[in-house]
Design an enzyme around this catalytic site. Sequence first.
Site, short mmCIF file in Angstrom:
data_model
loop_
_atom_site.label_atom_id
_atom_site.label_comp_id
_atom_site.label_asym_id
_atom_site.label_seq_id
_atom_site.Cartn_x
_atom_site.Cartn_y
_atom_site.Cartn_z
N ASP A 211 -16.48 6.81 -11.89
CA ASP A 211 -16.48 5.97 -13.08
C ASP A 211 -15.75 6.66 -14.23
O ASP A 211 -15.92 7.87 -14.44
CB ASP A 211 -17.94 5.69 -13.49
CG ASP A 211 -18.02 4.68 -14.61
OD1 ASP A 211 -17.75 3.51 -14.38
OD2 ASP A 211 -18.35 5.09 -15.75
N GLU A 262 -11.69 5.41 -11.15
CA GLU A 262 -11.57 4.26 -12.04
C GLU A 262 -10.83 4.75 -13.28
O GLU A 262 -11.40 5.44 -14.13
CB GLU A 262 -12.93 3.70 -12.42
CG GLU A 262 -12.80 2.40 -13.18
CD GLU A 262 -13.62 2.34 -14.46
OE1 GLU A 262 -13.62 1.28 -15.09
OE2 GLU A 262 -14.22 3.35 -14.86
C1 NOJ Z 1 -16.87 1.39 -16.09
C2 NOJ Z 1 -17.86 0.59 -15.29
O1 NOJ Z 1 -17.18 -0.17 -14.34
C3 NOJ Z 1 -18.61 -0.25 -16.29
O2 NOJ Z 1 -19.40 -1.22 -15.66
C4 NOJ Z 1 -19.43 0.67 -17.14
O3 NOJ Z 1 -20.09 -0.08 -18.16
C5 NOJ Z 1 -18.55 1.72 -17.82
N1 NOJ Z 1 -17.60 2.31 -16.93
C6 NOJ Z 1 -19.41 2.82 -18.39
O4 NOJ Z 1 -19.97 3.58 -17.37
#
Ligand code: NOJ
Length: 546
Positions: A211, A262
């Site tokens: 993430d 991500e």
């Molecule tokens: C990206 C995640 O996909 C999202 O759902 C989340 O709120 C944020 N990062 C913070 O962790």
Amino acid sequence: MSLPDPAQWWRDAAIYQVYVRSFADADGDGIGDLRGVHDRLGHLAGLGVDAVWLNPWYPSPMADAGYDIADYRDIDPVFGTLADADALIADAHERGIRVVIDLVPNHCSDRHPWFRAALAAEPRSPARSRFWFRPGRGPGGDLPPNNWVSHFGGPAWTRVTEPDGRPGQWYLHLFAPEQPDFNWDNREVREEFLDVLRFWLDRGVDGVRIDSAAILVKDPFLADADPGAPHPYTDRDGVHEIYREWRRVADSYPGGRALIGEVWLPDARRFALYLRPDELHAAFNFEFLTSPWDAQALRAVIDETLAAHAPVGAPATWVLSNHDVTRHVSRYGRAETGFDFADRRHGEPFDLDLGTRRARAAALLSLALPGAVYIYQGEELGLWEVEDIPGALRQDPMWRRTGGADPGRDGCRVPLPWSGLEPPFGFSPADARSEPWLPQPAAWKDHTVEAGEADPSSMLELYRAALRLRRSEPGLRSEREPLHWIDAAHGVLAFRRGDDVACVVNLSGAPVALPAHESVLLASAPLEDGRLLPADAGVWLRLRRH
Ligand code: NOJ
């Protein structure tokens, strides 16, 4: 069944995203859980996916649906137990499905023991140096240390009350105040996450989705940011160093363990810079996801994606939806078809039939492109964004922290419909003690897995057929089989994969003739007069006889 291509399975896998709290609820509390996922593995095997990515399952106060982790080595009781996770991993493997988990290294929960210890400790103490604590600016330190804003709205800093009761330092949170950012310059933080990684790899997971992967390292001076500049706080060299360490750990395990980042940048040339042969294996393609339904724009994204990934030796990825964005059936059915995090366009008129036709064509497009493809749960059922969730039931901090200006992400997280004619549509057991955590639209009765299975022309059957073909046609599947564009009319995307198979998607607004072919392998809509591809339809063609 044996697992496909063990060494580098992520390069061409079809990876299904399971948003655990909305997938299937086995224990009747209205929230999806691991037993629910386990019980429904048959759906995933039948769909024909190679892997699942599960959104965070760790103990969490759920200030951000589990992206606020209080313990990185356990399972939240609402989802189950470690034993449930082990059983799920083992059974998924039995069925030939790999398991990717979500790891959140940028921030934890404000209930994490390290953050509790930091709050109880002195300014400038070792416990605080695992996070970003700073004195405020202005008289009395009443103003945040810099101008950074949270992705969820409002300042990225919250002031703490010191143990002696006085207003004290501020801490950094790029997301909600309940999600304090770790200080990745701190060696203890780095060691902790290497250990967490080993913990889950030891349990047999096949990879991690990381993430907020690109924003771990902050400018140590915490300088004010230029408004509007992307990721003002990142230091890419620092990020590379971190993933080289992670990669050494991942590579020490057998069977191929994927590190999927991500990297929230809507530009392939920029996010691909985070990929290197000895670091992250892959990143989500936000440029493809945000692209409007327009042939020229999509072709440019595809070309740019492939060109950006080739030099770093990483596979491209193709993503249409996920748990943070408006479902693409809705996007494609509106006048403005692109996605913009700054404006979700809820409430704008949308044409469900048109959105669905385009989503069917987009499925054939994304599944025919070279690389890995991500399928967000429910897209195989043709689900749309639920835009009319009453304010009192909305849960997303994005909605709350912007005072409702941003509708947030609840609309794409509504629990899946499995069977039956009314809510909870088999999401929860018949004797459930609670309703689904978000209300499901009554019209989803026609979009349950059961309904899809009974209708050969359903979205579900299209995905099943496409995934089956993708597996059996090496030209389609192999990421190393290059894409060759074929000459086509304006507004038409047409390309060949190998010598045998072609994909044609018609965004021109009028029916078009198909290129010479041997037979039609799969079409998202019936051909007109048996030979013309209708507008907003896609087709896979066999080019020559075997
Ligand atoms: C990206 C995640 O996909 C999202 O759902 C989340 O709120 C944020 N990062 C913070 O962790």
